[in-house]
Scaffold this active site. Structure first.
Site, PDB file in Angstrom:
ATOM      1  CB  SER A   1       2.220  -2.331  -4.405  1.00  0.00           C
ATOM      2  OG  SER A   1       3.257  -2.497  -3.465  1.00  0.00           O
ATOM      3  N   GLY A   2       0.137  -1.117  -2.721  1.00  0.00           N
ATOM      4  CA  GLY A   2      -0.411  -1.033  -1.368  1.00  0.00           C
ATOM      5  C   GLY A   2      -0.706   0.377  -0.862  1.00  0.00           C
TER       6      GLY A   2
ATOM      7  CE1 TYR B   1       6.868  -5.115   8.674  1.00  0.00           C
ATOM      8  CE2 TYR B   1       5.465  -5.594  10.554  1.00  0.00           C
ATOM      9  CZ  TYR B   1       5.689  -4.930   9.363  1.00  0.00           C
ATOM     10  OH  TYR B   1       4.734  -4.067   8.863  1.00  0.00           O
TER      11      TYR B   1
ATOM     12  CB  THR C   1       9.442   5.669  -0.004  1.00  0.00           C
ATOM     13  OG1 THR C   1       8.927   5.316   1.287  1.00  0.00           O
ATOM     14  CG2 THR C   1      10.314   6.911   0.099  1.00  0.00           C
ATOM     15  N   GLY C   2       7.724   3.553  -1.458  1.00  0.00           N
ATOM     16  CA  GLY C   2       6.870   2.362  -1.416  1.00  0.00           C
ATOM     17  C   GLY C   2       5.569   2.586  -2.153  1.00  0.00           C
ATOM     18  CB  ALA C   3       4.497   5.305  -4.246  1.00  0.00           C
TER      19      ALA C   3
HETATM   20  N1  NAP Z   1      -0.479  -4.157   5.251  1.00  0.00           N
HETATM   21  C1  NAP Z   1      -0.579  -4.022   6.561  1.00  0.00           C
HETATM   22  O1  NAP Z   1      -1.463  -4.590   7.206  1.00  0.00           O
HETATM   23  C2  NAP Z   1       0.381  -3.140   7.293  1.00  0.00           C
HETATM   24  C3  NAP Z   1       0.193  -2.996   8.683  1.00  0.00           C
HETATM   25  C4  NAP Z   1       1.060  -2.181   9.384  1.00  0.00           C
HETATM   26  C5  NAP Z   1       2.078  -1.521   8.744  1.00  0.00           C
HETATM   27  N2  NAP Z   1       2.249  -1.670   7.393  1.00  0.00           N
HETATM   28  C6  NAP Z   1       3.344  -0.931   6.774  1.00  0.00           C
HETATM   29  O2  NAP Z   1       2.836  -0.238   5.653  1.00  0.00           O
HETATM   30  C7  NAP Z   1       3.893   0.008   4.719  1.00  0.00           C
HETATM   31  C8  NAP Z   1       3.404  -0.338   3.322  1.00  0.00           C
HETATM   32  O3  NAP Z   1       3.131  -1.718   3.277  1.00  0.00           O
HETATM   33  P1  NAP Z   1       1.977  -2.343   2.385  1.00  0.00           P
HETATM   34  O4  NAP Z   1       1.118  -3.146   3.286  1.00  0.00           O
HETATM   35  O5  NAP Z   1       1.359  -1.316   1.531  1.00  0.00           O
HETATM   36  O6  NAP Z   1       2.787  -3.408   1.508  1.00  0.00           O
HETATM   37  P2  NAP Z   1       3.266  -3.384  -0.019  1.00  0.00           P
HETATM   38  O7  NAP Z   1       2.094  -3.268  -0.916  1.00  0.00           O
HETATM   39  O8  NAP Z   1       4.165  -4.544  -0.164  1.00  0.00           O
HETATM   40  O9  NAP Z   1       4.088  -2.027  -0.108  1.00  0.00           O
HETATM   41  C9  NAP Z   1       5.432  -1.941   0.263  1.00  0.00           C
HETATM   42  C10 NAP Z   1       6.124  -1.022  -0.691  1.00  0.00           C
HETATM   43  O10 NAP Z   1       7.515  -0.920  -0.329  1.00  0.00           O
HETATM   44  C11 NAP Z   1       8.278  -1.158  -1.498  1.00  0.00           C
HETATM   45  N3  NAP Z   1       9.610  -1.705  -1.210  1.00  0.00           N
HETATM   46  C12 NAP Z   1       9.918  -2.856  -0.587  1.00  0.00           C
HETATM   47  N4  NAP Z   1      11.247  -3.048  -0.597  1.00  0.00           N
HETATM   48  C13 NAP Z   1      11.792  -1.984  -1.242  1.00  0.00           C
HETATM   49  C14 NAP Z   1      13.104  -1.621  -1.599  1.00  0.00           C
HETATM   50  N5  NAP Z   1      14.158  -2.392  -1.297  1.00  0.00           N
HETATM   51  N6  NAP Z   1      13.306  -0.471  -2.280  1.00  0.00           N
HETATM   52  C15 NAP Z   1      12.248   0.308  -2.618  1.00  0.00           C
HETATM   53  N7  NAP Z   1      10.976   0.016  -2.320  1.00  0.00           N
HETATM   54  C16 NAP Z   1      10.746  -1.130  -1.638  1.00  0.00           C
HETATM   55  C17 NAP Z   1       7.447  -2.144  -2.290  1.00  0.00           C
HETATM   56  O11 NAP Z   1       7.894  -2.205  -3.631  1.00  0.00           O
HETATM   57  P3  NAP Z   1       7.475  -3.428  -4.591  1.00  0.00           P
HETATM   58  O12 NAP Z   1       6.143  -3.043  -5.161  1.00  0.00           O
HETATM   59  O13 NAP Z   1       8.556  -3.446  -5.599  1.00  0.00           O
HETATM   60  O14 NAP Z   1       7.408  -4.659  -3.747  1.00  0.00           O
HETATM   61  C18 NAP Z   1       6.084  -1.546  -2.117  1.00  0.00           C
HETATM   62  O15 NAP Z   1       5.880  -0.452  -2.985  1.00  0.00           O
HETATM   63  C19 NAP Z   1       5.076  -0.821   5.195  1.00  0.00           C
HETATM   64  O16 NAP Z   1       6.008   0.025   5.836  1.00  0.00           O
HETATM   65  C20 NAP Z   1       4.464  -1.778   6.214  1.00  0.00           C
HETATM   66  O17 NAP Z   1       5.385  -2.155   7.216  1.00  0.00           O
HETATM   67  C21 NAP Z   1       1.426  -2.465   6.666  1.00  0.00           C
END
Ligand code: NAP
Length: 288
Positions: A13-14, A166, A9-11
């Site tokens: 981006s990022g 968060y 999931t969340g695939a």
């Molecule tokens: N970046 C960091 O430093 C960091 C640190 C600790 C933990 N994390 C965790 O890592 C995970 C991934 O985050 P990331 O940093 O890679 O950020 P990201 O690039 O924003 O990835 C988040 C993903 O979740 C999807 N998403 C958000 N809301 C959604 C919804 N309602 N339905 C379906 N998909 C949804 C986004 O879709 P869209 O592309 O449509 O937005 C995106 O694919 C998260 O759980 C975050 O809490 C990140």
């Protein structure tokens, strides 16, 4: 990972996208979950390109807005109908500065970051148990250390502070994994981990529009690693043979890490499980 079926999931981006790419590179059959068809197609093209080069099965995508428990359940039904699932990576996550309730009445961060992972994992357990070595990774964060569960109202009231909500949702990820591990018990076919990706350079903190937090994130993310780094760790977690059966581990990089004492509170984990069940049942039952 050849022969393994993975759902990420969340695939779009990022970290989630990088994980899907890494798993395809290792030969897995990857299905990505995204909420937007355009972003899903663009991500799929990247995963597909890698899968083809690696001789992996064709990748696919499923669309679901994971803030809505009805959609999470629909997604689980569709994926579950295909039978066996070897790997589930709960990576979707969101950061919000404002309190926004979903059409089902849930606070959005709690819904996407915790309740979606809770609901999807539970609904897909039969498929994960159908393999000899099912693995679940739920992506948490170091922010769980500042988190507290607001038992009276996890959706908060007018006094909403994005970072607090968060932190709550990321603490819920670790508590959920611990309780899942206890419920699965030793000898289960499924192993569940919580994962801390560290600080990663993604758009996450910039998606809620301009605010003081987004400004801070724009600077902070520059110190983060590339998403490929945590993606490689997640791929390790779901593939390393010696980690089978080590349910409940909190993992960062290539090692186990001690989560916060609050995240290890078994009574709180059980209470959160029951609260989550009730919230999801109410959300799904609500006439919108
Ligand atoms: N970046 C960091 O430093 C960091 C640190 C600790 C933990 N994390 C965790 O890592 C995970 C991934 O985050 P990331 O940093 O890679 O950020 P990201 O690039 O924003 O990835 C988040 C993903 O979740 C999807 N998403 C958000 N809301 C959604 C919804 N309602 N339905 C379906 N998909 C949804 C986004 O879709 P869209 O592309 O449509 O937005 C995106 O694919 C998260 O759980 C975050 O809490 C990140």
């Amino acid at each position: 990972m050849a022969g393994k079926r993975c759902l990420v999931t969340g695939a779009s981006s990022g970290i989630g996208l990088a994980t899907a790419i890494r798993l395809a590179e290792l030969g897995a059959e990857v299905t990505i979950v995204a909420r937007d068809a355009g972003r899903a197609s663009r991500a799929l093209a990247l995963v597909q390109g890698v899968a083809k080069a690696a001789g992996a099965p064709e990748a696919a995508y499923e669309l679901a807005d994971l803030s809505l428990m009805v959609e999470v359940r629909r997604l689980a039904e569709k994926v579950g109908a295909r039978g066996r699932l070897d790997v589930l990576v709960n990576c979707a996550g969101i950061f919000m500065t404002r309190r926004v309730l979903t059409a089902e009445g849930l606070e959005t961060q709690f819904a996407v970051n915790h309740l979606a992972a809770f609901t999807l994992t539970n609904a897909l357990l039969p498929s994960l148990e159908a393999t000899k070595d099912g693995r679940v990774v739920t992506v948490s964060s170091a922010s769980h250390r500042q988190g507290r569960i607001n038992w009276k109202n996890p959706g908060y009231g007018l006094l909403y502070f994005g970072l607090r909500a968060y932190g709550q949702s990321k603490l819920a990820n670790v508590l959920f994994t611990g309780e899942l591990a206890r419920r699965l018990g030793p000898g289960s076919a499924v192993t569940a981990f919580a994962f801390d990706p560290g600080l990663v350079d993604t758009d996450m903190g910039n998606k809620a529009g301009f605010s003081p937090s987004s400004l801070v994130w724009s600077l902070r993310r520059k110190r983060g690693t590339a998403p490929e780094l945590p993606a490689a760790s997640i791929a390790d977690l779901v593939s390393r043979a010696e980690l089978r059966g080590r349910s409940g581990l909190y993992w960062k990089g290539d090692a186990e890490l001690e989560p916060s004492p609050r995240a290890l509170d078994a009574a709180a984990a059980r209470r959160l499980w029951e609260l989550s069940e009730a919230l999801v049942a109410a959300a799904v039952g609500r006439k919108t």
